[in-house]
Scaffold this motif. Structure first.
Motif, PDB file in Angstrom:
ATOM      1  N   GLU A 151      84.025  63.943  76.695  1.00 39.02           N
ATOM      2  CA  GLU A 151      84.953  63.685  75.587  1.00 39.02           C
ATOM      3  C   GLU A 151      85.194  64.957  74.775  1.00 39.02           C
ATOM      4  O   GLU A 151      86.325  65.252  74.386  1.00 39.02           O
ATOM      5  CB  GLU A 151      84.422  62.564  74.691  1.00 39.02           C
ATOM      6  N   LEU A 152      84.136  65.716  74.533  1.00 39.25           N
ATOM      7  CA  LEU A 152      84.257  66.979  73.809  1.00 39.25           C
ATOM      8  C   LEU A 152      85.131  67.958  74.589  1.00 39.25           C
ATOM      9  O   LEU A 152      86.047  68.564  74.035  1.00 39.25           O
ATOM     10  CB  LEU A 152      82.871  67.592  73.568  1.00 39.25           C
ATOM     11  N   LEU A 153      84.873  68.075  75.875  1.00 37.06           N
ATOM     12  CA  LEU A 153      85.657  68.982  76.706  1.00 37.06           C
ATOM     13  C   LEU A 153      87.119  68.540  76.769  1.00 37.06           C
ATOM     14  O   LEU A 153      88.026  69.365  76.669  1.00 37.06           O
ATOM     15  CB  LEU A 153      85.074  69.058  78.114  1.00 37.06           C
ATOM     16  N   ASP A 154      87.344  67.244  76.907  1.00 39.26           N
ATOM     17  CA  ASP A 154      88.702  66.718  76.985  1.00 39.26           C
ATOM     18  C   ASP A 154      89.483  67.013  75.702  1.00 39.26           C
ATOM     19  O   ASP A 154      90.641  67.422  75.748  1.00 39.26           O
ATOM     20  CB  ASP A 154      88.681  65.217  77.265  1.00 39.26           C
ATOM     21  N   SER A 155      88.826  66.840  74.545  1.00 38.05           N
ATOM     22  CA  SER A 155      89.517  67.103  73.288  1.00 38.05           C
ATOM     23  C   SER A 155      89.827  68.590  73.117  1.00 38.05           C
ATOM     24  O   SER A 155      90.928  68.961  72.689  1.00 38.05           O
ATOM     25  CB  SER A 155      88.722  66.569  72.097  1.00 38.05           C
ATOM     26  N   GLU A 156      88.900  69.470  73.469  1.00 37.35           N
ATOM     27  CA  GLU A 156      89.137  70.914  73.383  1.00 37.35           C
ATOM     28  C   GLU A 156      90.217  71.346  74.364  1.00 37.35           C
ATOM     29  O   GLU A 156      91.078  72.162  74.033  1.00 37.35           O
ATOM     30  CB  GLU A 156      87.850  71.697  73.663  1.00 37.35           C
TER      31      GLU A 156
END
Length: 91
Positions: free
Chosen positions: A47-52
């Motif tokens: 989720e963190l990677l997707d948002s960044e």
């Protein structure tokens, strides 16, 4: 001798590489593990990677040039997420 890419091109290449490396849009990617067998939380990492990734894709499309430090941080995030996914046997 080949020239180094400009910052916008470097970030675009990093985004493309992340999209190819990570299983971002597969259905079982954003599911929590059962039986407390996770080392770190792969769901939160993805989720963190997707948002960044979404943020930087949008910035690049708008033509906003990232700073060297922002490119370095995004690359470091990708490397850390990959390490976490390998630990959880997702990659």
């Amino acid at each position: 001798m080949p020239r180094k890419p400009d910052r916008l091109t470097a970030m675009s290449e990093l985004i493309d590489q992340a999209k190819q490396t990570f299983p971002l849009y597969e259905s079982d990617t954003f599911v929590c593990g059962t039986g407390n067998n996770c080392i770190g939380c792969p769901k939160k990492l993805m989720e963190l990677l997707d948002s960044e990734l979404s943020y930087w894709e949008h910035q690049v499309k708008r033509g906003i040039v990232p700073h060297f430090d922002e490119i370095r941080r995004f690359g470091k995030l990708c490397k850390s997420v990959k390490r976490g996914l390998v630990r959880n046997q997702i990659l």
